[in-house]
Design an enzyme around this catalytic site. Structure first.
Site, PDB file in Angstrom:
ATOM      1  N   LYS A 115      26.721 -52.694  52.072  1.00  0.00           N
ATOM      2  CA  LYS A 115      27.841 -53.627  51.894  1.00  0.00           C
ATOM      3  C   LYS A 115      28.903 -53.455  52.970  1.00  0.00           C
ATOM      4  O   LYS A 115      29.534 -54.429  53.367  1.00  0.00           O
ATOM      5  CB  LYS A 115      28.452 -53.469  50.496  1.00  0.00           C
ATOM      6  CG  LYS A 115      27.535 -54.024  49.429  1.00  0.00           C
ATOM      7  CD  LYS A 115      28.241 -54.225  48.103  1.00  0.00           C
ATOM      8  CE  LYS A 115      27.281 -54.853  47.089  1.00  0.00           C
ATOM      9  NZ  LYS A 115      27.579 -54.569  45.723  1.00  0.00           N
ATOM     10  N   LYS A 217      15.533 -58.111  47.830  1.00  0.00           N
ATOM     11  CA  LYS A 217      15.921 -58.205  46.423  1.00  0.00           C
ATOM     12  C   LYS A 217      16.470 -59.602  46.111  1.00  0.00           C
ATOM     13  O   LYS A 217      17.173 -60.172  46.940  1.00  0.00           O
ATOM     14  CB  LYS A 217      17.013 -57.134  46.212  1.00  0.00           C
ATOM     15  CG  LYS A 217      17.488 -56.937  44.835  1.00  0.00           C
ATOM     16  CD  LYS A 217      18.486 -55.780  44.784  1.00  0.00           C
ATOM     17  CE  LYS A 217      19.884 -56.227  45.177  1.00  0.00           C
ATOM     18  NZ  LYS A 217      20.933 -55.272  44.839  1.00  0.00           N
ATOM     19  N   LYS A 220      22.709 -62.399  44.329  1.00  0.00           N
ATOM     20  CA  LYS A 220      23.715 -63.454  44.204  1.00  0.00           C
ATOM     21  C   LYS A 220      24.203 -63.892  45.575  1.00  0.00           C
ATOM     22  O   LYS A 220      24.677 -65.001  45.743  1.00  0.00           O
ATOM     23  CB  LYS A 220      24.949 -62.927  43.454  1.00  0.00           C
ATOM     24  CG  LYS A 220      24.705 -62.461  42.037  1.00  0.00           C
ATOM     25  CD  LYS A 220      25.932 -61.690  41.494  1.00  0.00           C
ATOM     26  CE  LYS A 220      25.635 -61.009  40.170  1.00  0.00           C
ATOM     27  NZ  LYS A 220      26.642 -60.072  39.723  1.00  0.00           N
TER      28      LYS A 220
HETATM   29  P1  TYM Z   1      25.412 -56.073  39.350  1.00  0.00           P
HETATM   30  O1  TYM Z   1      26.534 -56.868  38.784  1.00  0.00           O
HETATM   31  O2  TYM Z   1      25.109 -56.200  40.797  1.00  0.00           O
HETATM   32  O3  TYM Z   1      24.079 -56.394  38.579  1.00  0.00           O
HETATM   33  C1  TYM Z   1      24.027 -56.380  37.163  1.00  0.00           C
HETATM   34  C2  TYM Z   1      22.688 -55.815  36.711  1.00  0.00           C
HETATM   35  O4  TYM Z   1      21.601 -56.594  37.227  1.00  0.00           O
HETATM   36  C3  TYM Z   1      20.670 -55.735  37.865  1.00  0.00           C
HETATM   37  N1  TYM Z   1      20.058 -56.448  38.993  1.00  0.00           N
HETATM   38  C4  TYM Z   1      18.738 -56.563  39.181  1.00  0.00           C
HETATM   39  N2  TYM Z   1      17.696 -56.099  38.466  1.00  0.00           N
HETATM   40  C5  TYM Z   1      16.452 -56.410  38.922  1.00  0.00           C
HETATM   41  N3  TYM Z   1      16.228 -57.146  40.037  1.00  0.00           N
HETATM   42  C6  TYM Z   1      17.250 -57.636  40.786  1.00  0.00           C
HETATM   43  N4  TYM Z   1      17.008 -58.371  41.868  1.00  0.00           N
HETATM   44  C7  TYM Z   1      18.573 -57.333  40.372  1.00  0.00           C
HETATM   45  N5  TYM Z   1      19.817 -57.636  40.855  1.00  0.00           N
HETATM   46  C8  TYM Z   1      20.701 -57.079  40.006  1.00  0.00           C
HETATM   47  C9  TYM Z   1      21.490 -54.537  38.341  1.00  0.00           C
HETATM   48  O5  TYM Z   1      20.671 -53.404  38.541  1.00  0.00           O
HETATM   49  C10 TYM Z   1      22.452 -54.364  37.185  1.00  0.00           C
HETATM   50  O6  TYM Z   1      21.845 -53.632  36.142  1.00  0.00           O
HETATM   51  N6  TYM Z   1      27.221 -51.483  39.820  1.00  0.00           N
HETATM   52  C11 TYM Z   1      26.733 -52.445  38.864  1.00  0.00           C
HETATM   53  C12 TYM Z   1      27.743 -52.775  37.788  1.00  0.00           C
HETATM   54  C13 TYM Z   1      28.286 -51.610  37.031  1.00  0.00           C
HETATM   55  C14 TYM Z   1      27.592 -50.828  36.078  1.00  0.00           C
HETATM   56  C15 TYM Z   1      28.541 -49.875  35.599  1.00  0.00           C
HETATM   57  C16 TYM Z   1      26.284 -50.824  35.615  1.00  0.00           C
HETATM   58  C17 TYM Z   1      29.563 -51.150  37.096  1.00  0.00           C
HETATM   59  N7  TYM Z   1      29.712 -50.103  36.226  1.00  0.00           N
HETATM   60  C18 TYM Z   1      28.189 -48.941  34.654  1.00  0.00           C
HETATM   61  C19 TYM Z   1      25.926 -49.868  34.661  1.00  0.00           C
HETATM   62  C20 TYM Z   1      26.878 -48.930  34.191  1.00  0.00           C
HETATM   63  C21 TYM Z   1      26.398 -53.713  39.614  1.00  0.00           C
HETATM   64  O7  TYM Z   1      26.925 -54.003  40.644  1.00  0.00           O
HETATM   65  O8  TYM Z   1      25.584 -54.522  38.960  1.00  0.00           O
END
Ligand code: TYM
Length: 355
Positions: A115, A217, A220
């Protein structure tokens, strides 16, 4: 001595539309876990400031993720559903963890490297500290299990490192105050204040790939909307994107081994398996030997059947923002009580005078 009570926590950032990767990597698992566990699901609005501070529509994005949680089947009465910024204890514990974690640990995070890009000096300090806030999200509830997609694995390893260092650095105070809890780590029995949280990264597909490029991957931020299926896509958009998905000219193999070095085929088979609640092996038993021209319409039909009702329900819920805000307010109240109970002990362990 007691052991940690099982508690599930996970979060989703309010940045852009949720897509099929978020659904299969996270939301579908959130829904499944609510039957067997106490669960806390959070819209992590503070995290979304780390990349871009100014959003025109942060409040609406937060409501939209909340609506996606509810439309997918998460019950806000049974579980806690809330937005991170309403529970100040997350930011408080994150500050403490900023002082536990080492800069070297943060610099090694692949998501930070991706990022921040080449111009690291110009990335926000928040982006570097992102995983420390994530550890705080989880540990402020002393959560034991975190369902996520494969891309969050490294952040969860870091969460364990932070918990372990805190437990070690304060082991004497934790023991004096009697706040330690026994836990099993591999073969070993250890005692600590924070659990060493287990990631739940399982299921038929843990990383959903772009429909345009099986090596990337699904995300978004991909400029091509054809690369992903958004949770808000209408049935014909879903069908069109699957029809246009990149594939190779071979028919589907009958066994898993035949998917090696065929990332696009592997992805579509994994998506089918996850949406239908089976495994890639059983999808290949059914479709092995068939061409994509037959498999894709079957996948499109399945995806529409599973996702279109969620999109419809999201639209219905989003029409009533006051209801969504009420859910978040009520969830935040319940979350705050739990988080404050942890922070009272944390302040005492550290020696911060608290009232
Ligand atoms: P975020 O908002 O990017 O994504 C949310 C969830 O979706 C999953 N994900 C995917 N799984 C499979 N294939 C994909 N292409 C894919 N893209 C996204 C992510 O693994 C996630 O589970 N850092 C985290 C948010 C967060 C969080 C936390 C998660 C903040 N605090 C505490 C768990 C516990 C994030 O950016 O997810």
């Amino acid at each position: 001595m007691s052991e940690f009570k099982e508690l599930v926590f996970s979060g989703v950032q309010p940045t852009g539309n949720l897509h099929l990767g978020n659904y299969l990597g996270a939301l579908q698992k959130f829904v499944a876990l609510q039957d067997s566990h106490e669960c806390i699901y959070c819209v992590v609005d503070l995290h979304s400031l780390t990349a871009t501070m100014a959003h025109d529509d942060l409040a609406d994005q937060t409501r939209s993720i909340t609506a996606a949680f509810l439309a997918s089947g998460i019950d806000p009465k049974k579980n806690i559903v809330f937005n991170q910024s309403q529970v100040l204890q997350h930011a408080e514990l994150a500050w403490i963890f900023n002082c536990v974690a080492r800069i070297g640990w943060m610099n090694r995070m692949t998501q930070f490297k991706d990022k921040a890009g080449k111009d690291r000096e110009n990335a926000s300090l928040g982006l570097l500290a992102y995983p420390s806030l994530m550890a705080a999200d989880i540990l402020v509830y002393r959560a034991t299990h975190v369902p996520v997609g494969d891309d969050q694995k490294q952040h969860l390893e870091l969460t364990r490192d932070i918990a372990q260092k805190f437990n070690n650095d304060f082991s004497r105070r934790i023991a004096e105050l009697g706040y330690g809890v026994d836990m099993e780590v591999g073969e070993e029995k250890v005692n600590g204040f924070f659990p060493l949280t287990e990631p739940l990264i399982d299921g038929a597909i843990t990383r959903v790939m772009s429909l345009r490029d099986g090596s990337k991957k699904m995300s978004k931020s991909d400029p091509s909307d054809l690369s992903r299926i958004n949770l808000t896509d209408e049935a014909d958009a879903i069908a069109k994107k699957i029809k246009k998905a990149k594939t190779d000219p071979e028919p589907l193999p009958s066994e898993l081994g035949g998917l090696i070095e065929r990332p696009e085929a592997q992805n579509l088979v994994g998506i089918y398996a996850a949406l239908s609640g089976t495994t890639s092996t059983s999808v290949l038993t059914e479709f092995g030997g068939r061409q994509f021209s037959e498999f894709k319409p079957a996948l499109a039909e399945l995806a529409v059947e599973k996702l279109a009702p969620i999109a419809g329900e999201m639209r219905r819920i989003l029409a009533d923002p006051a209801y969504i805000d009420g859910v978040l307010r009520e969830g935040s109240g319940r979350a705050r009580e739990k988080a404050e109970a942890t922070m009272k002990m944390v302040r005492e362990i550290i020696g911060l005078i608290d009232g």
